[in-house]
Scaffold this motif. Sequence first.
Motif, PDB file in Angstrom:
ATOM      1  N   UNK A  37      37.442  42.316  51.888  1.00  0.00           N
ATOM      2  CA  UNK A  37      38.756  42.509  51.267  1.00  0.00           C
ATOM      3  C   UNK A  37      39.030  41.517  50.143  1.00  0.00           C
ATOM      4  N   UNK A  38      38.187  41.538  49.133  1.00  0.00           N
ATOM      5  CA  UNK A  38      38.371  40.694  47.956  1.00  0.00           C
ATOM      6  C   UNK A  38      38.696  41.588  46.778  1.00  0.00           C
ATOM      7  N   UNK A  39      39.929  41.537  46.296  1.00  0.00           N
ATOM      8  CA  UNK A  39      40.347  42.337  45.149  1.00  0.00           C
ATOM      9  C   UNK A  39      40.487  41.417  43.948  1.00  0.00           C
ATOM     10  N   UNK A  40      39.632  41.618  42.956  1.00  0.00           N
ATOM     11  CA  UNK A  40      39.610  40.790  41.752  1.00  0.00           C
ATOM     12  C   UNK A  40      40.246  41.513  40.585  1.00  0.00           C
ATOM     13  N   UNK A  41      40.706  40.743  39.633  1.00  0.00           N
ATOM     14  CA  UNK A  41      41.088  41.320  38.353  1.00  0.00           C
ATOM     15  C   UNK A  41      39.825  41.718  37.611  1.00  0.00           C
TER      16      UNK A  41
END
Length: 123
Positions: A37-41
């Motif tokens: 669950x890593x949401x990056x720009x």
Amino acid sequence: TDVQVPEPGTWSVWVGGSSRGTTTVRVDGRAVGAVRTRLNNQGGTMRFGTVALRAGTHRVTFEYRDGGLRPGTRGQRSTPLPMGPLVLAPLGPVPKPSSVPASQARRLCGRYLDWIEAYPAGG
């Protein structure tokens, strides 16, 4: 995918993108690390860990598992977000920070720098 490692050593493994569920990276079948669950720009990367490699060709694989019952993970069940590029960066000595007086700031022009901080006079 297959990657060519030009020289033996310890390599840091990074992948661009995001992961709603859990993404695991393996090199030659060995797990290097997992990100959940890593949401990056846009342009963000995920660090998976380090691995010792000999020079030559190595197989890199990705395994993706959806987020299960965690909030915000079911919007696109079992569909991983776009990922890439894959980056293997050789580990080496960490350079020591240096300080440049404001009067000599032009010395920094045209160089590849990882970080610049500016402080007010007397700070």
